[in-house]
Design a protein around this motif. Structure first.
Motif, PDB file in Angstrom:
ATOM      1  N   ASP A   9      -9.462 -11.340   5.705  1.00  0.00           N
ATOM      2  CA  ASP A   9      -9.680  -9.995   5.160  1.00  0.00           C
ATOM      3  C   ASP A   9      -8.380  -9.394   4.634  1.00  0.00           C
ATOM      4  O   ASP A   9      -8.350  -8.759   3.567  1.00  0.00           O
ATOM      5  CB  ASP A   9     -10.265  -9.076   6.233  1.00  0.00           C
ATOM      6  N   GLU A  47     -11.348   4.512  -2.283  1.00  0.00           N
ATOM      7  CA  GLU A  47     -11.729   3.169  -1.838  1.00  0.00           C
ATOM      8  C   GLU A  47     -10.507   2.328  -1.490  1.00  0.00           C
ATOM      9  O   GLU A  47     -10.500   1.576  -0.512  1.00  0.00           O
ATOM     10  CB  GLU A  47     -12.552   2.455  -2.929  1.00  0.00           C
ATOM     11  N   LEU A  89     -15.513  -4.585   2.505  1.00  0.00           N
ATOM     12  CA  LEU A  89     -14.229  -4.970   3.067  1.00  0.00           C
ATOM     13  C   LEU A  89     -13.724  -3.913   4.040  1.00  0.00           C
ATOM     14  O   LEU A  89     -13.171  -4.238   5.101  1.00  0.00           O
ATOM     15  CB  LEU A  89     -13.221  -5.174   1.937  1.00  0.00           C
ATOM     16  N   ASN A  90     -13.923  -2.652   3.697  1.00  0.00           N
ATOM     17  CA  ASN A  90     -13.522  -1.569   4.588  1.00  0.00           C
ATOM     18  C   ASN A  90     -14.286  -1.645   5.907  1.00  0.00           C
ATOM     19  O   ASN A  90     -13.723  -1.477   6.988  1.00  0.00           O
ATOM     20  CB  ASN A  90     -13.764  -0.223   3.912  1.00  0.00           C
ATOM     21  N   LEU A 123     -12.932  -4.543   7.956  1.00  0.00           N
ATOM     22  CA  LEU A 123     -11.666  -4.204   8.610  1.00  0.00           C
ATOM     23  C   LEU A 123     -11.887  -3.306   9.819  1.00  0.00           C
ATOM     24  O   LEU A 123     -11.202  -3.437  10.840  1.00  0.00           O
ATOM     25  CB  LEU A 123     -10.737  -3.512   7.616  1.00  0.00           C
ATOM     26  N   GLU A 124     -12.844  -2.382   9.720  1.00  0.00           N
ATOM     27  CA  GLU A 124     -13.163  -1.522  10.856  1.00  0.00           C
ATOM     28  C   GLU A 124     -13.680  -2.353  12.028  1.00  0.00           C
ATOM     29  O   GLU A 124     -13.329  -2.111  13.187  1.00  0.00           O
ATOM     30  CB  GLU A 124     -14.189  -0.468  10.443  1.00  0.00           C
ATOM     31  N   VAL A 160      -9.029   1.175   2.652  1.00  0.00           N
ATOM     32  CA  VAL A 160      -8.663  -0.147   3.166  1.00  0.00           C
ATOM     33  C   VAL A 160      -7.184  -0.173   3.557  1.00  0.00           C
ATOM     34  O   VAL A 160      -6.795  -0.883   4.498  1.00  0.00           O
ATOM     35  CB  VAL A 160      -8.978  -1.263   2.148  1.00  0.00           C
ATOM     36  N   LEU A 212     -15.538  -3.342  -1.999  1.00  0.00           N
ATOM     37  CA  LEU A 212     -14.501  -2.605  -1.278  1.00  0.00           C
ATOM     38  C   LEU A 212     -15.077  -1.909  -0.046  1.00  0.00           C
ATOM     39  O   LEU A 212     -14.438  -1.859   1.004  1.00  0.00           O
ATOM     40  CB  LEU A 212     -13.834  -1.591  -2.205  1.00  0.00           C
ATOM     41  N   ASP A 213     -16.291  -1.384  -0.160  1.00  0.00           N
ATOM     42  CA  ASP A 213     -16.941  -0.774   1.000  1.00  0.00           C
ATOM     43  C   ASP A 213     -17.184  -1.828   2.079  1.00  0.00           C
ATOM     44  O   ASP A 213     -16.992  -1.572   3.274  1.00  0.00           O
ATOM     45  CB  ASP A 213     -18.268  -0.130   0.596  1.00  0.00           C
ATOM     46  N   ARG A 230      -6.933   1.246   7.043  1.00  0.00           N
ATOM     47  CA  ARG A 230      -7.428   0.263   8.016  1.00  0.00           C
ATOM     48  C   ARG A 230      -6.372  -0.812   8.282  1.00  0.00           C
ATOM     49  O   ARG A 230      -6.186  -1.257   9.407  1.00  0.00           O
ATOM     50  CB  ARG A 230      -8.705  -0.391   7.497  1.00  0.00           C
ATOM     51  N   VAL A 233      -7.415  -8.018   0.866  1.00  0.00           N
ATOM     52  CA  VAL A 233      -6.880  -6.676   0.603  1.00  0.00           C
ATOM     53  C   VAL A 233      -5.569  -6.766  -0.174  1.00  0.00           C
ATOM     54  O   VAL A 233      -5.344  -6.018  -1.134  1.00  0.00           O
ATOM     55  CB  VAL A 233      -6.664  -5.908   1.924  1.00  0.00           C
ATOM     56  N   TYR A 235       0.834  -1.210   0.000  1.00  0.00           N
ATOM     57  CA  TYR A 235       0.000   0.000   0.000  1.00  0.00           C
ATOM     58  C   TYR A 235       0.869   1.261   0.000  1.00  0.00           C
ATOM     59  O   TYR A 235       0.583   2.233  -0.703  1.00  0.00           O
ATOM     60  CB  TYR A 235      -0.924  -0.026   1.212  1.00  0.00           C
TER      61      TYR A 235
END
Length: 384
Positions: free
Chosen positions: A83, A32, A117-118, A121-122, A36, A114-115, A39, A87, A23
């Motif tokens: 998860d 998006e 997955l986000n 992760l939260e 992630v 993606l939302d 996160r 990612v 990343y």
């Protein structure tokens, strides 16, 4: 002791770190993808904190957990692995193709993936926060047979404690004052007290804070604009206006907590104060009252470590503890909220009495469980 889980923390950390490293190399990315990635950075920090606690041979809490608690931790770690793997796959595709369409193709042509997955992760981040609080509680007093005490081992009596809430006017002041009352009561009746100094501070107070920028950069859009007000008079009354600790030292402690602050530094010690960047190496214990405050301190610690390196937060110092963990035997901390307001936005003395009672119970439990404090015998009178 190894984790009795289907997956180790270290394995999960390894997968998360691969994603974070990738990343950081990606320059142009849509929100998006950026979300992630952020996160994942949070997960890396929380997992590292969890691993450090497990690796601590003096405090390893795992032997004290119930089977269902251990299983819960294993489930969360496994979910994080899944998860984080998703990612990492998405980031690899983006890095190689730079095409949002190809990313969507990989995740099933579902723009909401993606939302989702986000959000997942939260939730994992919140789960890790709860686990850290749980592990911290069960690390407080391990069974005596697992940690025999050597008669020759030196006993520390120089621990530093600080209570942190948003504005350093009520709860943190009550806790600081109560700690000082207990100290005088214990020492003057011939007992041992291991806390050398106890302070309090407000995370959202600008006065005497040198980490405002760090705090305001944390998630949640916090603004450090609290001014240096004096301690809440009703909160102080709930602690001092009663028959408890009715000895010669009580008036002096009350006066020190209520001093006006406009002349000298000594007189200003009772006014609300912000926290400093040295908080994690000055104090052995940082005690908070809610899960939100606990998380904010963890994130601040993360930011300071990234900016200044390990010297700003040595592993042996700055342990963050949720005081509400002592109010729930099941391990999930109870938030100790500020005194409740009525329909007119006023706070009654009765409501402050309730909050102060919770704080007193939690502070005494902290002293007993963490520092082995022994309460003076019933009827013991201070010698001076």
């Amino acid at each position: 002791m190894a984790l009795p889980m289907p997956i180790s923390i270290l394995e999960a950390i390894g997968i998360v770190q691969k994603g974070v490293a990738l990343y950081k190399t990606i320059r142009k990315k849509p929100e998006e993808i950026a979300a992630v990635g952020r996160r994942m950075q949070d997960l890396e920090f929380y997992l590292s904190e969890l691993q450090a606690l497990v690796d601590d041979k003096q405090r390893n809490p795992l032997p004290n957990l119930r089977p269902e608690q251990t299983q819960r931790i294993g489930t969360v770690i496994s979910d994080i692995r899944v998860d984080a793997g998703d990612v990492y796959e998405i980031l690899c595709i983006w890095d190689s193709a730079g095409s949002f369409q190809k990313v969507l193709f990989t995740v099933g042509r579902n723009p909401r993936r993606l939302d989702e997955l986000n959000s997942s992760l939260e939730q994992r981040r919140q789960d890790l926060r709860d686990i850290l609080q749980l592990m911290g509680l069960f690390a407080l007093k391990p069974p005596s047979e697992t940690r025999p005490t050597s008669p020759a081992a030196p006993t520390r009596a120089d621990y530093g404690v600080i209570f942190v809430d948003p504005f350093n006017l009520g709860r943190s002041k009550v806790a600081e004052g109560y700690m000082k009352l207990i100290r005088e009561w214990t020492v003057r009746t011939g007992g041992a007290f291991k806390v050398k100094f106890a302070h309090s501070a407000g995370m959202l107070v600008r006065d005497r804070s040198d980490c405002v920028d760090f705090i305001e950069s944390l998630p949640g859009r916090m603004v450090v604009n609290g001014v240096a007000k004096e301690a809440n008079a009703m909160a102080m009354a709930s602690l001092f206006d009663n028959k408890y600790f009715d000895y010669t030292f009580k008036p002096g402690i009350r006066a020190s907590m209520m001093k006006r602050a406009h002349r000298t530094d000594a007189q200003s010690q009772s006014r609300a104060r912000g926290i400093t960047q040295n908080i994690f190496k000055t104090y052995d214990y940082i005690l908070v009252f809610t899960g939100r405050e606990y998380e904010r301190l963890l994130l601040l610690k993360k930011g300071l470590l990234q900016a200044h390196g390990p010297s700003i937060a040595p592993a042996s110092k700055g342990r963050i503890i949720h005081l509400g963990a002592y109010l729930n035997k099941k391990g999930k901390p109870n938030d100790i909220a500020d005194a409740r307001k009525d329909e007119n936005e006023d706070v009654s003395r009765a409501n402050w009495n309730t909050t102060t009672s919770q704080i007193k119970l939690a502070v005494k439990a902290f002293l007993k469980n963490e520092l082995g404090w022994q309460q003076p015998e019933r009827g013991a009178v201070p010698a001076y």
